[in-house]
Design a protein around this motif. Sequence first.
Motif: not given
Length: 225
Positions: A128-130, A182-184, A223-225
Amino acid sequence: MKVKVAGTGLLSGKIGNMIYYVMDGKQYVRRIGIPGKERKTTKENMTSKQKSNLTRFGGVQRYYAYFRQHIDATIWKTAGDAAHARAINLFHKTNGHCFDDKGRLVDLATFKFSHGELLLPRNIAVVRDGDTFRVTWEEERHERNAAPSDRLCVGLVYGRFPDSPHLALEVSGTRGDLRGEFRPDKDYDSPLHIYCFWAREDGSAFSESIHFLAEGKITGKLEVI
């Protein structure tokens, strides 16, 4: 009423309180309730295990009904047709163990958002980035069940609202792209359960889902999930 299925001699119809039907060329029969007569289990005290199983079963039924109405009815219907099973029965068989004895979805890590014949790509990763999530994977196969045109899809379940699954709306990427985004649909301050899966271009088949977990608030750090 008695009706023979043409060319087979099998029965399809109602005789007394018995229903005869045919599925995949085989004869089946089930009993229907008699109006005004209680079933044995409603007359006698149920054991605690019976009550728990009944409550769990009801929870799974309600979850599937919500999924079918608000998410996508075709995912489990397509998988059920391929498995020669009712969609709701396949959903229960696949996900029933994820619900507790109060009918609540509690095991979100092994919950399957989707099910089907398509293959999952290899080495799937999410970062994720932002407020954007990026998905990457590897794929060297080019088959009907692993076509380059298969679309990335993403199911989301917020940890605070496990009974409200939904699909991410802004999703890009096909299997052949080897990446997507994708974006939440909203900010979150609780664990976000992410279910990546793939759909055939015409929507006629799906893969099973793979689970990822994002915890805490979204930050600008990759960040890696």
